[in-house]
Design a protein around this motif. Sequence first.
Motif, PDB file in Angstrom:
ATOM      1  N   SER A 101       0.842  -1.197   0.000  1.00 18.66           N
ATOM      2  CA  SER A 101       0.000   0.000   0.000  1.00 18.66           C
ATOM      3  C   SER A 101       0.873   1.242   0.000  1.00 18.66           C
ATOM      4  N   VAL A 102       0.261   2.332  -0.415  1.00 14.02           N
ATOM      5  CA  VAL A 102       0.988   3.603  -0.410  1.00 14.02           C
ATOM      6  C   VAL A 102       1.377   3.982   1.009  1.00 14.02           C
ATOM      7  N   GLU A 103       0.493   3.710   1.941  1.00 15.98           N
ATOM      8  CA  GLU A 103       0.768   4.105   3.330  1.00 15.98           C
ATOM      9  C   GLU A 103       2.039   3.401   3.832  1.00 15.98           C
ATOM     10  N   GLY A 183       0.720  -5.371  -9.408  1.00 10.56           N
ATOM     11  CA  GLY A 183       1.872  -5.161  -8.533  1.00 10.56           C
ATOM     12  C   GLY A 183       3.079  -5.982  -8.934  1.00 10.56           C
ATOM     13  N   ASP A 184       2.821  -7.141  -9.517  1.00 11.75           N
ATOM     14  CA  ASP A 184       3.914  -8.040  -9.896  1.00 11.75           C
ATOM     15  C   ASP A 184       4.577  -7.560 -11.180  1.00 11.75           C
ATOM     16  N   LEU A 185       3.780  -7.346 -12.199  1.00  9.81           N
ATOM     17  CA  LEU A 185       4.318  -6.999 -13.516  1.00  9.81           C
ATOM     18  C   LEU A 185       4.196  -5.500 -13.800  1.00  9.81           C
ATOM     19  N   GLY A 186       3.037  -4.949 -13.448  1.00  7.35           N
ATOM     20  CA  GLY A 186       2.828  -3.528 -13.704  1.00  7.35           C
ATOM     21  C   GLY A 186       3.832  -2.659 -12.960  1.00  7.35           C
ATOM     22  N   GLN A 359       7.003   6.192  -5.355  1.00  6.70           N
ATOM     23  CA  GLN A 359       6.381   6.830  -6.520  1.00  6.70           C
ATOM     24  C   GLN A 359       5.679   5.787  -7.399  1.00  6.70           C
ATOM     25  N   VAL A 360       6.314   4.645  -7.600  1.00  6.90           N
ATOM     26  CA  VAL A 360       5.661   3.566  -8.367  1.00  6.90           C
ATOM     27  C   VAL A 360       4.380   3.151  -7.662  1.00  6.90           C
ATOM     28  N   LEU A 364       0.512   2.899  -9.009  1.00  7.06           N
ATOM     29  CA  LEU A 364      -0.332   1.701  -8.917  1.00  7.06           C
ATOM     30  C   LEU A 364      -1.627   2.013  -8.161  1.00  7.06           C
ATOM     31  N   ALA A 365      -1.526   2.839  -7.137  1.00  5.61           N
ATOM     32  CA  ALA A 365      -2.734   3.216  -6.390  1.00  5.61           C
ATOM     33  C   ALA A 365      -3.684   4.018  -7.271  1.00  5.61           C
TER      34      ALA A 365
END
Lengths: 382, 382, 382, 382
Positions: A101-103, A183-186, A359-360, A364-365
């Motif tokens: 998660s971003v957090e 999350g794995d590939l992206g 940042q990635v 994704l979020a």
Amino acid sequence: MVGYAFMGAAHSQGWRTAGRVFDLPLTPRLAAVCGRDGSAVRAAADRLGWAAAETDWRALIERDDVDLVDICTPGDSHAEIAVAALEAGKHVLCEKPLANSVEEAEAMTEVAQLAAARGQVAMTGFNYRRVPAMALARRMIAEGRVGTLRHVRVSYLQDWLVDPSFPLTWRLQKPYAGSGALGDLGAHAVDLAQYLAGEPVAGVSALMETFVRERPIPAGASAGLSGTGGGGVGQVTVDDAALFTGRFASGALASFEATRFATGRKNALKVELNGERGSLAFDLERLNELYFHDQTEPGVSAGFRRILVTEPEHPYLEAWWPPGHGLGYEHTFVHQARDLVHAIAEGTVPAPSFADGLQVQRVLAAVEESAAKNSVYTPVQA
Amino acid sequence: MVGYAFMGAAHSQGWRTAGRVFDLPLTPRLAAVCGRDGSAVRAAADRLGWAAAETDWRALIERDDVDLVDICTPGDSHAEIAVAALEAGKHVLCEKPLANSVEEAEAMTEVAQLAAARGQVAMTGFNYRRVPAMALARRMIAEGRVGTLRHVRVSYLQDWLVDPSFPLTWRLQKPYAGSGALGDLGAHAVDLAQYLAGEPVAGVSALMETFVRERPIPAGASAGLSGTGGGGVGQVTVDDAALFTGRFASGALASFEATRFATGRKNALKVELNGERGSLAFDLERLNELYFHDQTEPGVSAGFRRILVTEPEHPYLEAWWPPGHGLGYEHTFVHQARDLVHAIAEGTVPAPSFADGLQVQRVLAAVEESAAKNSVYTPVQA
Amino acid sequence: MVGYAFMGAAHSQGWRTAGRVFDLPLTPRLAAVCGRDGSAVRAAADRLGWAAAETDWRALIERDDVDLVDICTPGDSHAEIAVAALEAGKHVLCEKPLANSVEEAEAMTEVAQLAAARGQVAMTGFNYRRVPAMALARRMIAEGRVGTLRHVRVSYLQDWLVDPSFPLTWRLQKPYAGSGALGDLGAHAVDLAQYLAGEPVAGVSALMETFVRERPIPAGASAGLSGTGGGGVGQVTVDDAALFTGRFASGALASFEATRFATGRKNALKVELNGERGSLAFDLERLNELYFHDQTEPGVSAGFRRILVTEPEHPYLEAWWPPGHGLGYEHTFVHQARDLVHAIAEGTVPAPSFADGLQVQRVLAAVEESAAKNSVYTPVQA
Amino acid sequence: MVGYAFMGAAHSQGWRTAGRVFDLPLTPRLAAVCGRDGSAVRAAADRLGWAAAETDWRALIERDDVDLVDICTPGDSHAEIAVAALEAGKHVLCEKPLANSVEEAEAMTEVAQLAAARGQVAMTGFNYRRVPAMALARRMIAEGRVGTLRHVRVSYLQDWLVDPSFPLTWRLQKPYAGSGALGDLGAHAVDLAQYLAGEPVAGVSALMETFVRERPIPAGASAGLSGTGGGGVGQVTVDDAALFTGRFASGALASFEATRFATGRKNALKVELNGERGSLAFDLERLNELYFHDQTEPGVSAGFRRILVTEPEHPYLEAWWPPGHGLGYEHTFVHQARDLVHAIAEGTVPAPSFADGLQVQRVLAAVEESAAKNSVYTPVQA
């Protein structure tokens, strides 16, 4: 090192080999590997060349002979381990995605910045930046050989979920993996795009899909898996595929795709950048090749050229074999180890840093938010 | 035939050649070509092999020796000419995109349906369906060799606008062209995707961009072009690039890209379909090749195979050369002529019909609507 | 035109199309086609667009409305027809190989030289010189972009004889075909090599092989075929494959292969030239592409580039379609017709001339001699 | 290990890694490395991971902690070291070519056969047999998927001598290297051809050439180099390129090329085999790919397929990474180490044995003899 499955084996090969090939300012020592199953981790230590084995990552972190903690576990444990390791004064290498998660990623980045003030380094393991062809692409872009960017296209295609009877492993469960193909590939796709473009993705519009929503629970699966536990079927709670378009701050357009349903594509991380002065193209299934079109040449003899990225002038290559003698997947981990050792010795911030990983995560979020809101264009949190 | 520029020349080659290569139930006769400039159209008639020249398309339509009107003009005149020709009792072949708006395309389709009841045929000129590799792909999909579709990816990449000094031609003006890359390239992409998948696109999320917003007005440009007319710069009023994702009714995901800024890509219409049983891939820059991965084969010897689509068993090929002796771009027009002549002789509805052209138009309209509404997912009008 | 099978159809397409695409100084008129079977040749005339049909080539030659005789028959009749046509004052285009023996080719060349003094032209139909990529390659070599030549590699691979039950057609009989893969495919390979290199092959060392020595006689085969005539099997009296190495006068090495047993290779005429300043590579199965490596570039970004030979600056391309819209096999015959018409109108010696065809014949004779003498290196007759 | 240059580094990587990736019956220990320059060899030992350093190979052979001697020196010392090591009771791995002459190779083979009776193994280091794609090709051929062989084509193209100012190193001196491209590259080509075909080359016809006959002597070159010793130019006494055709016992034809003048080709070991049931093709510059055409499939969907040789069912791959994660050049040495350890533990004759290396040497000798005798076809000594 925490974790010793596929990623752990790849990292181990990196640590064992870096000092045998490159001149390093410090000599890596494989002190200890950690896993929950005592006999399995001891076998892994022997196999992979680690001097000791631990079953509790907290014990690993406390060891005096450990200066760097390399985290190769699923994403749900990254934050806890990384924060603890940094607080214990260790350098950290954390596999991607940085967190689930971003957090979590924000917290990790904050701790990493405090640690940096104490001379510690923290790196996110986006190993594909260290494919020589990708490092060369970055160099050529920085030199202006692509010019004003118009398009960035990155797709990461695999096919291991095509068969509906493929079992419900941890990678298909949101609590462990955070997300699926995204999350794995992206994550790789987004990091590479931003690394190559030299600027962040500003906003995205996304579609996500889970084609096969129930899968058989593998025999002996832990109760933690949703479903009936050991036998029967359970819900797939992550995405099978994510498609998103986006804009960079400069106005360049981006197109991303991450999927585990591209039948026949095994590890096809394909990248293409088109700029006013040239274009670059790459496919991880042919990782020793970079394609370059030079728009400044006369059209009569212009065309995409195949640069075989095995010349001594190419990034990392001077230390390896003669021209044409290609490298493989695992070399990215050797290069990652090399660069991390240099960062530690020289006290520099490694790239990609935890901030880069964060940042990635923010991209994704935004992808997940857009997909949840009918694909509406969603700015990436700055 | 109305219009005799690039498209007119290609259509002429189709009409001249079809009966020399295929056994046709009717013999095409090149009766008359029409254009506004009298001496130019007479020169074109001589060059391209048309018996007569007209300067008013209404006169062409009224000729007794004309049974079929082939419309190769810019999109803004398609509706008027096609409707008049159909009402005059002629068969019609209309270049893509069918029209510059859904409304025009609806009107044309309605007239075409009335005409069909009188035995007239009306075809939309999506010539790429007649690349043998694409016809073969469709046949293989219909036979089930790809299985349940998961992904359809179509990108159509060109680069002729990369240079900001390229002039402001009619193709860059909305009043004439309707749209830019979207209608010119995206229309082909959408038609091919729907043709191959065998089902319509249900909804889309889109980004559109005009990278270079002002361009020099070509010397001698007609006053109709916005701007200062002959010299100076004018506004580009169409898109340079359009990216859109979408869903088919079956749940398969689609990814589209149309651009004139993909430096080094000249005519790269790339198609890939992934299904549960196999995948197909194609690139128009290598139009004699179709790539097929058969997922039902043992993995140990599976892989994308290059089918050289030049065997007598392949669509259209029996009439041409021995295996390995490839065809080119213009052959799609020979095949189009052949199939249209058969439809006329046999009284069948040609594919793609005007209704098919209308369906593409509706997808393009949804793309424009989504792009105008912050990329929100927009259903295609049924 | 004499003969109307595969080659005749291809030549007809060339003659019909050349004036529709190129600005020609003279307008080709398809006066008459000739074949032995009256009704078949009349049908062919209708199909292919010839105004009249003849059943005796001597009658064809005597026609006043025939200025150019195009010979598309098997090699055993080339000499007789070409000599008669030249003596009757006609221009001649003769398919390759020029003849079935050096003696015949010498006689033809002698007659052609006398005819040239009377303003007649005589061309050998090595159509692959007119693939735009090959014409571009020649231009680049002439400009010095390859530099001092070291290696020339030409292989021409087909596979239509792999099946031992393929019948014993005229192409497998020495009296008609002269030789097998050598004269059919090797002749193209040698002509291209010499054309591109700009110098003749000086000597060769050769292996020839007939893998399948007996084949079924096709039903209805003429008594002229050796064997039992209609049913049964007969001797294959030509080579299935010929491999030869050689030297050019300049010292460059050549490697040639011609075979009809390269399973899966349909029409793979592959060419590669390596020189001190660069290399070129080509494959007829991808005839719109030329690969060029520029050795004068910095190694860091050098590599074989794919030139898509569809730009207006490329040979023959200005008259055709926009960039990326590829040509096919038959376009070589359109270009051949164009160049021959120019030679006639301008009174220039066409290339390849009969003398060029004779030179190829001498190389083939040296190949046969070497193969018969235990592969010993055999100079080509000067 | 004797020698620690390029080959020594590659072998070291093989020895260090084999036991970390594969389950081995014995654990390799890197006991000692040997070279003439004491400080250099000590640095190499540290770098490459060898426990000790020696400056005299005789001392190395006498060490009790050495069970296997790995010979990575130039060809002129292979025989002496290998014979001594075998006589000292050690197992031996000897780099290719096995020796600089047939006589030496015969002596080595004889000694190896005596040693085999004592349980010692002797292997020739043709590492390319251990590219997974090549091992897979061999397996497919053995399974009959190619059928009766018609053609075997192997070319090994490099370009590092194109520049005439490249210096006169030991590889260009017959006393050290034995031959040039022939022994260095041609030896690999011949071994692979025989390995894949499963039968020996029966005879050859050859051309050899030295394009650049004088080169600058490198500064500090030992007096042993012919010429003026340090500065000035010296004679190149080996071949720059060797072309040869040949026949296998079965009647299949072979075509070989080895050159260091193929501008732009860095390490292009290209292999193609055509048989009655199928064809295989490979290029070392894309070592994770094997191309297969299955002639038993219906022609309508047949074609060369790209097998990405990274599946767990593929040779050696189970121990490595997931599908699509490719291997590199050095992995061949890991696999070689693995197979040799198995041969030692299991007491089997390793492949390629010294006898296999001798057979290659006999082919190379026939090549040289043919080239010296005007290319006359020369049987390979049985």
